[in-house]
Design an enzyme around this catalytic site. Structure first.
Site, PDB file in Angstrom:
ATOM      1  N   HIS A 161      -0.065   0.840  15.977  1.00 46.90           N
ATOM      2  CA  HIS A 161      -1.094   1.414  15.381  1.00 46.90           C
ATOM      3  C   HIS A 161      -1.760   2.671  16.337  1.00 46.90           C
ATOM      4  CE1 HIS A 161      -3.700  -1.031  12.512  1.00 46.90           C
ATOM      5  NE2 HIS A 161      -2.366  -0.929  11.985  1.00 46.90           N
ATOM      6  N   LYS A 179      -4.403  -8.974   3.793  1.00 50.98           N
ATOM      7  CA  LYS A 179      -4.882  -7.472   3.872  1.00 50.98           C
ATOM      8  C   LYS A 179      -3.602  -6.508   4.095  1.00 50.98           C
ATOM      9  CE  LYS A 179      -7.259  -3.817   5.890  1.00 50.98           C
ATOM     10  NZ  LYS A 179      -6.268  -2.609   6.791  1.00 50.98           N
TER      11      LYS A 179
HETATM   12  C1  MEV Z   1      -3.868  -3.775   9.384  1.00 51.51           C
HETATM   13  O1  MEV Z   1      -4.461  -2.810   8.362  1.00 51.51           O
HETATM   14  C2  MEV Z   1      -3.254  -4.961   8.819  1.00 51.51           C
HETATM   15  C3  MEV Z   1      -2.546  -6.049   9.911  1.00 51.51           C
HETATM   16  O2  MEV Z   1      -3.838  -6.615  10.512  1.00 51.51           O
HETATM   17  C4  MEV Z   1      -2.043  -7.177   8.880  1.00 51.51           C
HETATM   18  C5  MEV Z   1      -1.731  -8.283   9.665  1.00 51.51           C
HETATM   19  O3  MEV Z   1      -2.322  -8.812  10.603  1.00 51.51           O
HETATM   20  O4  MEV Z   1      -0.497  -9.087   9.151  1.00 51.51           O
HETATM   21  C6  MEV Z   1      -1.918  -5.488  10.893  1.00 51.51           C
END
Ligand code: MEV
Length: 439
Positions: A373, A260
């Site tokens: 984030h 994702k």
């Molecule tokens: C969030 O949009 C994407 C992540 O969860 C990807 C990952 O965990 O590798 C940060």
């Protein structure tokens, strides 16, 4: 349940559609104003692109900086709403560059794939033999007729091959795969046309009955490979990133999230360039599952200061056809990238996807995802809470303090912080915020 009668909605003018939805109580006069404001393009493309259009859904549009692919700097446009994606991609691309490493990408195959289904075969062996022995002749037939324009541009139909699949009722199903070089187009229409054109021809040659004619999104015939290498990486960090990669390679639950993250970047470029991101999503996820186990798209390994990531994935895009040449933002995106070729677009998508993945793994194995984030998310929460321009910095400051202390932040805390800020402003003291709630 109340019935919502929208019979004949598509025949209404835009104004009449607004009236209808307002009468039904689905939208207000304010909503109509918002929808009208959403159209800032010279031409109303929404009417041409989709049915029942009301307006536009504006999305943030920005660029990823510091990307250097195949020894060339590339500015990568993205249309995306998720706060940290562009920031993380830019930061990680800068890290790759400053480490003395590189990003190398290459489109290694470039054919689209179509399928013609023969639900129940009467004689599987004969079917396979006939398809194999007629392939060259059918290729010629298509390129003289249905795919002639494409053929003249250097592409066209390449091959027909048979597959026999066992159904759950024990009968055998036949599938003919058609590969097509669609040049600069994603090629969905032409592939579907070829399949529909050929069904009758194959039916006649094999004496079997055909059914579905449709492209496949599992385009393992259209692959792009990318390699990202970083130099002088600290051992602990390199090994942690390798471990994070092994987690995603081993566990489908982690693989889904890892992938994702990769698609965060790829989809954003696809949207910015007017490409069908649903097709690429479907292709990419089914491709990782091709050996019967859903796994990670990417693989990272660390050795003696060098961190190396690899990824091969199907990316089916176009720079002509669909909305790619009609949408002014899609055109602008290609201009920003400095290219108009599908090869380059595939290379950019794969590269930015792997860089985004590295950014996520680096954050996850060090500070955690919350920091990157949530810091940006604070801005969103502040806006969502309803802070005015003058109030926003104070609310943000308070939320940053809460985040630092509690490692989490929520909309209710933003609302609470805003009321406090307002109270203080009202009391004539807009100074620093002292008390931080413990929850
Ligand atoms: C969030 O949009 C994407 C992540 O969860 C990807 C990952 O965990 O590798 C940060």
């Amino acid at each position: 349940m109340d019935e919502i009668d929208l019979k004949g909605f598509s025949k209404l003018s835009r104004k009449e559609r607004f009236q209808k939805l307002t009468q039904l109580g689905l939208i207000s006069k304010e909503d109509v104003k918002l929808l009208l404001k959403s159209n800032f393009l010279d031409k109303d493309l929404a009417e041409d692109f989709i049915e029942n259009s009301l307006g536009y859904f504006p999305m943030p549009f920005g660029i990823v900086t510091h990307m250097n692919i195949n020894s060339k700097d590339v500015v990568v446009p993205m249309a995306v709403e998720e706060t940290s994606i562009i920031a993380a991609a830019s930061k990680t691309a800068k890290w790759v560059k400053s480490s003395g490493g590189y990003i190398r990408a290459n489109r290694i195959s470039k054919e689209g794939l179509g399928q013609i289904q023969f639900p129940v075969l009467t004689n599987a062996e004969t079917f396979v033999g006939i398809v194999n022995s007629n392939s060259a002749q059918w290729v010629e037939l298509c390129n003289d007729s249905v795919s002639n324009t494409l053929f003249k541009r250097g592409g066209g139909v390449k091959n027909f091959s048979p597959r026999v699949l066992k159904r759950e009722d024990g009968k055998l199903m036949g599938v003919v795969h058609v590969t097509v070089d669609t040049c600069e187009a994603m090629g969905a229409n032409i592939i579907n046309q070829v399949c529909e054109f050929m069904r009758a021809v194959i039916e006649e040659a094999t004496a079997e009955t055909g059914s579905l004619c449709i492209l496949s999104n599992l385009v393992d015939t259209n692959l792009t490979k990318v390699e990202v290498v970083l130099e002088n990486i600290e051992k602990t960090l390199g090994e942690k990133i390798e471990e994070a990669s092994i987690f995603a390679e081993t566990d489908p639950y982690r693989a889904a999230t890892n992938n994702k993250g990769i698609m965060n970047a790829i989809d954003s470029v696809l949207i910015a360039t007017g490409n069908d991101w649903r097709a690429v999503e479907a292709g990419v996820h089914s491709f990782t599952n091709k050996d019967g186990k859903y796994t990670s798209l990417s693989k990272w390994r660390y050795k003696e200061g060098k961190l190396k990531g690899e990824m091969t994935l199907p990316i089916s895009v176009g720079t002509v056809g669909g909305v790619t040449r009609l949408h002014p933002f899609a055109q602008l995106s290609m201009k920003i990238m400095g290219t108009d070729t599908v090869d380059k677009l595939c290379e950019v998508c794969a590269s930015v996807g792997l860089v985004q993945n590295l950014g996520a793994l680096r954050a996850l194995t060090t500070v955690g995802i919350i920091e990157g984030h949530m810091k940006l998310h604070i801005k969103n929460l502040t806006l969502s809470a309803g802070a005015k321009e003058t109030e926003a910095p104070l609310v943000q400051k308070k939320l940053e303090e809460i985040l630092k202390l509690t490692k989490r932040i929520s909309l209710s805390q933003a609302i609470e912080a805003l009321s406090e800020v307002r109270l203080r402003i009202k009391e004539g003291s807009s100074g620093g915020v002292k008390d931080v709630p413990s929850k």
